[in-house]
Design an enzyme around this catalytic site. Structure first.
Site, short mmCIF file in Angstrom:
data_model
loop_
_atom_site.label_atom_id
_atom_site.label_comp_id
_atom_site.label_asym_id
_atom_site.label_seq_id
_atom_site.Cartn_x
_atom_site.Cartn_y
_atom_site.Cartn_z
CD GLU A 1 -8.79 -0.84 3.98
OE1 GLU A 1 -9.04 -0.23 2.92
OE2 GLU A 1 -8.35 -0.27 5.00
NE ARG B 1 -9.56 13.00 2.62
CZ ARG B 1 -9.41 11.69 2.58
NH1 ARG B 1 -10.46 10.90 2.80
NH2 ARG B 1 -8.24 11.16 2.36
CG ASN C 1 -1.88 1.16 1.25
OD1 ASN C 1 -1.77 2.09 0.45
ND2 ASN C 1 -2.81 1.13 2.19
CG HIS D 1 -12.53 3.90 2.67
ND1 HIS D 1 -13.22 4.93 3.28
CD2 HIS D 1 -11.22 4.23 2.79
CE1 HIS D 1 -12.37 5.82 3.75
NE2 HIS D 1 -11.15 5.42 3.46
NE ARG E 1 -6.09 1.86 -0.35
CZ ARG E 1 -6.07 3.05 0.26
NH1 ARG E 1 -4.95 3.54 0.73
NH2 ARG E 1 -7.19 3.75 0.38
NE ARG F 1 -6.57 7.44 20.24
CZ ARG F 1 -5.43 6.92 19.80
NH1 ARG F 1 -4.99 5.78 20.33
NH2 ARG F 1 -4.74 7.52 18.86
N GLY G 1 -14.46 3.45 14.16
CA GLY G 1 -15.61 2.56 14.24
C GLY G 1 -15.39 1.37 15.13
CD GLU G 2 -11.65 -2.18 13.30
OE1 GLU G 2 -10.70 -2.55 14.02
OE2 GLU G 2 -11.59 -2.18 12.05
CG LEU H 1 -17.28 5.43 11.17
CD1 LEU H 1 -18.09 5.62 12.45
CD2 LEU H 1 -17.71 6.41 10.09
N GLY I 1 -10.05 8.98 7.40
CA GLY I 1 -10.97 9.06 6.27
C GLY I 1 -12.18 8.22 6.63
CG ASP J 1 -6.44 10.77 18.62
OD1 ASP J 1 -7.41 10.14 19.04
OD2 ASP J 1 -5.27 10.37 18.74
#
Length: 421
Positions: free
Chosen positions: A406, A263, A29, A202, A113, A306, A354-355, A231, A234, A304
């Site tokens: 991925e 973005r 990648n 994605h 990729r 967090r 997301g995770e 999520l 990007g 970030d």
């Protein structure tokens, strides 16, 4: 930092090579200033090694190589790595130190990729001169990504000219979108002349996660309608009906759609004209504003999640507003894709935010009970690297956390293409 000697191309020992069944895939990648790589054994789809070369071209270049077998510790190099050619050769040297050199007859292919494949590439493709020319022709619609992907391909070809090189496109999974979803409402001749349409990105992640979500529900992909929420810094959403993408949030470029780390996501196109006329900004300045100085970082100075959540806990109103805007846009897409799909079997959260960000998942689903969606607080708070449901048993729509992979998806598609099912 000394430039490592490239690995030798296999030669002279055909009997040894013939006795080995090629079963490894190297996934590359290549970004604008980085190269991520992973070597996988496709017999059991296990990782053998992974690494990251970052800040290529700077004095502070850094390579971190992680052997994933035998309990070896990660190794790190620092010092200037001039270009992608040197970066990949350094990665090859690290792999060779683990007995996993690129000259091995066990290596079946290299999977790359590639961010933008346009409409021509709807599946993984063996890279030929003509394929590479088409990827180059797509540079105007992916100026930040395709050039780096091309550099990685050419470097890998030089290292192993005898080996199949396969392009796996971020856009490929979204080529199944109907024209009603893919077309912008602008003059058709202008759009066609300049390849202006919604391509989506994605795609390898959305393909992998939608399939894994079906597995989690004990069904085939053809039986399930899923909203996938990728999520990370990007971010993108997709509506997947029976294993096929029917809509996605990113468009001609990765700028459209959800609020992201840097973005803006969806914005009135006339904002660009306004900034040019009133603020005197150039096209390049507006490009930088919307892609690098907007989103969460533009709203509150941090991208970030967090850090943003910590600031919210400390009473920071600017961080709280940024979070609310992020969630508001996310809810809009969940609602919109529920309407597009008609029936939703699952909503799947994936990628870094997301995770790992339970508050994001909770806030995004809160208030959507009329759509059959709910989150169980205790299930949502569990941290795990495994796919899992976080919705209560009574919920009509399953809400899931499905870690994306991925690299594995690229390796699977690459190996299937060069070796057969």
């Amino acid at each position: 930092m000394t430039t490592p000697t490239p690995p030798a191309t296999p030669s002279g020992n055909e009997s040894t090579a013939a006795s080995v069944e090629p079963h490894r895939v190297l996934v590359l990648n290549s970004g604008s200033s980085s190269v991520k790589y992973q070597l996988l054994d496709m017999r059991d789809r296990s990782q053998l090694a992974s690494g990251l070369v970052e800040r290529i071209g700077e004095e502070t270049s850094r390579l971190v190589h992680t052997p994933l077998t035998g309990g070896a510790e990660p190794r790190e190099r620092t010092g200037r790595i001039a270009d992608h050619d040197e970066a990949l050769k350094a990665a090859a040297e690290e792999l060779a130190a683990d007995g996993l050199g690129l000259d091995s007859p066990e290596l079946a292919a290299i999977g790359h990729r590639v961010v933008h494949g346009g409409l021509r590439f709807s599946a993984p493709t063996v890279i030929t001169d003509e394929v590479l020319k088409e990827i180059e022709r797509l540079v105007p619609v992916a100026p930040l990504h395709n050039p780096a992907n091309i550099t990685g391909i050419r470097t890998a070809q030089a290292l192993r000219p005898d080996l199949p090189q396969v392009a796996v496109f971020d856009t490929a999974f979204h080529t199944t979108m109907p024209e009603a979803a893919a077309r912008y409402a602008i003059d058709v001749e202008t759009a066609d002349a300049h390849r202006i349409r919604r391509y989506g990105f994605h795609g390898t992640s959305h393909a992998y996660v939608s399939r894994k979500t079906a597995e989690l529900l004990g069904k085939t992909p053809e039986e399930v309608n899923v909203i996938v929420l990728h999520l990370g810094n990007g971010a993108s959403a997709s509506a997947v009906a029976g294993g096929r993408c029917v809509d996605t949030s990113m468009g001609l470029t990765p700028l459209e759609g959800l609020v992201m780390g840097t973005r803006s996501g969806d914005i009135d196109p006339a904002v660009t004209f306004h900034l040019k006329r009133v603020a005197g900004m150039s096209a390049d300045e507006i490009d930088v504003l919307l892609n690098k100085r907007s989103g969460l970082v533009g709203l509150c100075g941090d991208n970030d999640m967090r850090v943003i959540r910590r600031r919210i806990d400390e009473g920071d109103e600017r961080a709280a507003l940024a979070f609310d805007i992020y969630i508001h846009r996310l809810k809009k897409y969940i609602g919109a894709y529920t309407a597009v799909l008609g029936r939703v079997d699952a909503v799947a959260f994936t990628a870094g935010v997301g995770e790992n960000a339970a508050p994001v998942r909770e806030a995004a689903i809160a208030g959507l009970e009329e759509l059959g969606m709910a989150v169980d607080a205790s299930l949502n708070s569990v941290r795990s690297g495994e796919p899992r449901l976080i919705s209560p048993e009574y919920a009509r729509v399953a809400v899931a956390v499905v870690p994306t992979d991925e690299e594995l998806e690229i390796a699977d598609q690459t190996f299937a293409l060069v070796e057969g099912p």
